[in-house]
Write an enzyme that holds these catalytic residues in place. Structure first.
Site, PDB file in Angstrom:
ATOM      1  N   THR A  24      55.548  43.616  51.968  1.00  0.00           N
ATOM      2  CA  THR A  24      55.482  42.373  51.204  1.00  0.00           C
ATOM      3  C   THR A  24      54.458  42.491  50.089  1.00  0.00           C
ATOM      4  O   THR A  24      53.479  43.240  50.188  1.00  0.00           O
ATOM      5  CB  THR A  24      55.042  41.192  52.097  1.00  0.00           C
ATOM      6  N   ARG A  57      25.538  51.592  75.735  1.00  0.00           N
ATOM      7  CA  ARG A  57      25.578  52.521  76.878  1.00  0.00           C
ATOM      8  C   ARG A  57      25.569  51.728  78.173  1.00  0.00           C
ATOM      9  O   ARG A  57      26.221  52.096  79.136  1.00  0.00           O
ATOM     10  CB  ARG A  57      24.380  53.466  76.831  1.00  0.00           C
ATOM     11  N   LYS A  85       7.913  41.381  73.219  1.00  0.00           N
ATOM     12  CA  LYS A  85       8.171  42.219  74.386  1.00  0.00           C
ATOM     13  C   LYS A  85       8.955  41.374  75.388  1.00  0.00           C
ATOM     14  O   LYS A  85       8.511  40.292  75.773  1.00  0.00           O
ATOM     15  CB  LYS A  85       6.837  42.684  74.994  1.00  0.00           C
ATOM     16  N   HIS A  86      10.116  41.862  75.792  1.00  0.00           N
ATOM     17  CA  HIS A  86      10.969  41.145  76.737  1.00  0.00           C
ATOM     18  C   HIS A  86      11.243  39.712  76.271  1.00  0.00           C
ATOM     19  O   HIS A  86      11.146  38.759  77.035  1.00  0.00           O
ATOM     20  CB  HIS A  86      10.361  41.163  78.138  1.00  0.00           C
ATOM     21  N   ASN A 132       7.752  27.745  81.210  1.00  0.00           N
ATOM     22  CA  ASN A 132       6.798  26.856  80.556  1.00  0.00           C
ATOM     23  C   ASN A 132       5.935  27.659  79.585  1.00  0.00           C
ATOM     24  O   ASN A 132       5.416  28.712  79.957  1.00  0.00           O
ATOM     25  CB  ASN A 132       5.905  26.192  81.593  1.00  0.00           C
ATOM     26  N   HIS A 179      14.893  28.533  77.886  1.00  0.00           N
ATOM     27  CA  HIS A 179      15.113  29.175  79.183  1.00  0.00           C
ATOM     28  C   HIS A 179      15.911  30.469  79.044  1.00  0.00           C
ATOM     29  O   HIS A 179      16.475  30.716  78.003  1.00  0.00           O
ATOM     30  CB  HIS A 179      15.842  28.218  80.124  1.00  0.00           C
TER      31      HIS A 179
END
Length: 537
Positions: A45, A226, A288-289, A431, A537
């Site tokens: 097309t 991974r 970190k985290h 918290n 959270h």
């Protein structure tokens, strides 16, 4: 009676006739040319037909098959029984076969198609009516038809599969096996689902009060991980096509592949540092985290980085560093003095890139911009049997109605630090307690079940950082503190006062606000209410 559902699936199906119609012409002429060499008749097309014809490939225009020209500005061209019958006919069903012959409908064995570039159009910031015109109708209809009839039809929606199809045809004397047809069909349905999700998400964003009966989410694989958070978990990284600077849109200049946790932490870092206007100040966040272990603003990036690092130099090892300005050579040198997983910034100088290059595994991501902290797009979290959807937390301190709740108002420096602390607290897991002094975090307490514990942990880490730096007292002495939610009792506030805080910023709204205000007044500290909570959270 024979029905389509009772007809056994053939193993291999010969590809004799193909319909090729794509918006992205990348590689299509080469692919169609290889089909033609194998004796495949090609229908096409509009622009695709011209591209193939210009490449010397014999093409039959769809209009010749349907006996009907493209109309309505191209909105209607393939929505015709001669096309959909060719895609949907069950070849070894006697009734289907007879009707195909009766109406002169020729079968289509291979559909090569993509969709109008709706996601790119949205990303470009196009106007509403222009975006509407990029909603494909015929494409999804053909894809779904071909995928439904994968027993006899192969459907290609991704140029990345061109070579695999040609290889299989070469190995199978011009045929494709059922395993490949099923795999391609599943991919095709995933593509139309993601396409429709992009449309519905955009449309909902155009409405003041969108209907929430259904919610769809889709994306395209950016990279296969991974593993996920842990080695036994499978994972992938998907992009929604949303035009928002960040880890999903970043250019990786160097370093090994990003892991699931790298991506999660890098996103957290960049969203945090974007709270700081680069026109006003240089800012650095170390994560970190998914929690900040140091955030600071300064006269320049290297100044901000060293202040951020001083908050918790132990946790910063192996962290993510986010900058709100272009990475320069001085900052690059400082950051690479310790092990760092990722640096993300709006840009970088050539000299800075060269310095980072000495650390081969260090990932450097450049985004060409900062995300808007006020952005309120969807956030999704899975739960058993469903998922939660909410707007992002787009509240910023500049938009809050800050109210002094105590007899003493903050000093000018305290006001600056309180606003800084509130920006950071928004990005700390609840918290959350954040101590700040002179435009830098000096203690962060995150993710505790008790707000008092968060206040004490942050103070303890501040004392540890002071000892490591050879400072005689905890860094929290003379600081201000932010709490992401109200203090339900005065004990959390008093833990901050004991740590040396002189001013507090918190949402307010507790049944015991009077008790907390009284405790603050008795301690001689200033306290500000924001009226906004930042649970995370």
């Amino acid at each position: 009676m024979v029905t389509p559902s009772s007809v056994p699936l053939p193993d291999r199906v010969a590809v004799r006739r193909a319909l090729v119609s794509v918006s992205d012409k990348t590689g299509v002429a080469e692919f169609a040319g290889e089909l033609a060499k194998r004796g495949v008749d090609i229908l096409s097309t509009g622009g695709t037909a011209k591209t193939l014809s210009d490449a010397g490939i014999k093409v039959t225009d769809v209009a010749e098959v349907t006996g009907f020209p493209e109309v309505l500005g191209g909105r209607v061209k393939t929505l015709h029984p001669m096309i959909h019958g060719g895609l949907l006919g069950v070849r070894n069903d006697p009734q289907h076969a007879a009707q195909l012959v009766e109406h002169g409908i020729e079968s289509i064995d291979l559909l090569v198609i993509d969709l109008y570039p709706f996601e790119k159009t949205v990303a470009s910031g196009a106007a509403f009516r222009e975006t509407i015109e990029q909603i494909d109708i015929g494409g999804p209809a053909m894809i779904r038809a071909a995928a439904k009839n994968h027993a006899f039809v192969a459907v290609l929606v991704d140029p990345a599969d061109y070579s695999a199809v040609l290889d299989e045809m070469s190995a199978g004397d011009g045929t494709l096996p059922i395993a490949m047809r099923k795999r391609l069909a599943a991919k095709a349905y995933a593509r139309t689902a993601a396409y429709d999700a992009a449309i519905s998400t955009w449309f909902a964003g155009e409405e003041e009060q969108p209907d929430k009966t259904w919610f769809s989410l889709g994306g395209r694989l950016i990279s296969e991980m991974r593993y996920g958070e842990n080695p036994h978990q499978k994972a992938g990284f998907y992009g929604t096509g949303m035009p928002r600077p960040g880890v999903a849109t970043a250019r990786q200049v160097q370093g090994k592949a990003l892991s699931y946790n790298n991506i999660n932490d890098t996103d957290a870092a960049y969203e945090l540092v974007a709270e700081f206007d680069p026109e006003r100040t240089a800012a650095v966040a170390i994560i970190k985290h998914a929690n900040p272990c140091g955030v600071a603003e300064g006269d320049g990036l290297v100044d901000a980085y060293r202040k951020a690092l001083a908050c918790d130099p132990v946790s910063a090892f192996g962290g993510i560093v986010a900058l709100n300005r272009e990475l320069d050579a001085e900052a690059a040198t400082a950051i690479t003095e310790i092990f760092t997983e990722v640096i993300i910034a709006p840009g970088a100088t050539d000299e800075a890139i060269e310095i980072v290059a000495a650390k081969k595994n260090l990932r450097l991501l450049l985004t060409d911009g900062l995300p808007d902290p006020r952005f309120a797009g969807p956030m999704v979290r899975s739960v058993a049997g469903g998922f939660l959807v909410q707007d992002r937390d787009g509240s910023v301190v500049e938009d809050c109605e800050l109210t002094v709740a105590t007899a003493r108002a903050p000093s000018e420096q305290e006001w600056a630090d309180l606003k800084f602390a509130w920006r950071v607290a928004k990005h700390v897991k609840s918290n959350a307690i954040v101590y700040v002094k002179d435009g830098a975090t000096v203690g962060v307490g995150a993710g505790q079940m008790s707000r008092v514990d968060s206040a004490r942990i942050a103070a303890r880490k501040s004392a540890d950082a002071a000892e490591a730096a050879g400072v005689p007292e905890p860094l929290t002495r003379g600081s201000v503190v932010a709490s992401d939610a109200f203090f339900p009792f005065a004990d959390g506030l008093m833990a901050a006062v004991d740590a040396g805080a002189t001013a507090v910023i918190q949402p307010g709204g507790s049944m015991r606000d009077d008790e907390v205000i009284k405790a603050a007044d008795e301690a001689g500290i200033a306290m500000v209410f924001t009226g906004v909570r930042h649970f995370r959270h």
